[in-house]
Design a protein around this motif. Structure first.
Motif, mmCIF file in Angstrom:
data_model
loop_
_atom_site.group_PDB
_atom_site.id
_atom_site.type_symbol
_atom_site.label_atom_id
_atom_site.label_comp_id
_atom_site.label_asym_id
_atom_site.label_seq_id
_atom_site.Cartn_x
_atom_site.Cartn_y
_atom_site.Cartn_z
ATOM 1 N N ARG A 38 0.863 -1.186 0.000
ATOM 2 C CA ARG A 38 0.000 0.000 0.000
ATOM 3 C C ARG A 38 0.896 1.231 0.000
ATOM 4 N N ALA A 42 -0.644 7.834 -1.129
ATOM 5 C CA ALA A 42 -1.504 7.897 -2.321
ATOM 6 C C ALA A 42 -2.651 8.875 -2.114
ATOM 7 N N GLY A 43 -2.923 9.649 -3.152
ATOM 8 C CA GLY A 43 -4.082 10.525 -3.156
ATOM 9 C C GLY A 43 -3.911 11.851 -2.452
ATOM 10 N N ASP A 161 -3.574 2.926 -5.379
ATOM 11 C CA ASP A 161 -3.034 3.276 -4.051
ATOM 12 C C ASP A 161 -1.912 2.343 -3.607
#
Length: 194
Positions: A38, A42-43, A161
């Motif tokens: 993971r 992310a984002g 992600d």
């Protein structure tokens, strides 16, 4: 600091007997250890991402050990190495750069202090993205016979992600290498280059 969350891992080993010429006395082995984790960034944009490199160190060591085992178990048999990362679409290229130190230092440690810089590459991509991981000799980057690459990837990774992290090792020079240059037997070991 973020936790390293592993979704999957894979080991790939190729044995190359010839490249159109006569079969080699000893086949070249090219192997890759791959993990999908993971991406904790992310984002969103996070300014201070460097601490995650420390979090990746144990993973790098585990991957390097598993790869040496898959290639026969003898760290002294490894002659080439490289590393790479594919960052999912919700991440940024810089997240892949976090793999440089933990991946490289892990291989150097497991291989007993290899001197050459570990070549690397990274990119942003979606599931099924492939990456050509560059390879050079572990003790001298200018040994032309060991300039190589291994294409890696996992069909369902990385998701947006996630990150796919790769370590690559080889057991020798390219089969039928004859492009000249510095030979492995001529390495001086002074600077990781020659």
């Amino acid at each position: 600091m973020p936790e390293v969350v592993l979704r999957k891992r894979a080991i790939i080993v190729e044995e190359i007997f010839h490249e159109g010429g006569p079969p080699a006395a000893v086949p070249l082995k090219r192997g890759a250890a791959l993990v999908v984790i993971r991406n904790p960034f992310a984002g969103r944009y996070v300014e201070d991402i460097q601490p995650f490199m420390k979090d990746l160190e144990p993973l790098g060591l585990e991957m390097a050990r598993r790869l040496v085992t898959a290639l026969g178990g003898d760290p002294k048999a490894i002659q080439g190495y490289g590393k790479g990362a594919i960052v999912g679409a919700a991440g940024e290229l810089e997240h892949g750069a976090l793999w440089h130190a933990p991946g490289g230092y892990a291989m150097r440690e497991i291989l007993g202090g290899a001197k050459a810089i570990v070549p690397s590459t990274k990119k942003v991509g979606g599931p099924g993205t492939r990456l050509d991981v560059p390879v050079t000799h572990i003790d001298a980057s200018y040994v032309r016979s060991h300039f190589d690459a291994m294409e890696v990837g996992i069909p369902d990774a990385p998701k947006a992600d996630e990150m796919l992290l790769a370590l690559v090792m080889t057991t020798g020079a390219r089969i039928h290498n004859r492009a000249g240059g510095l030979k492995a037997s001529e390495i001086k070991g002074e600077d990781g280059l020659r």
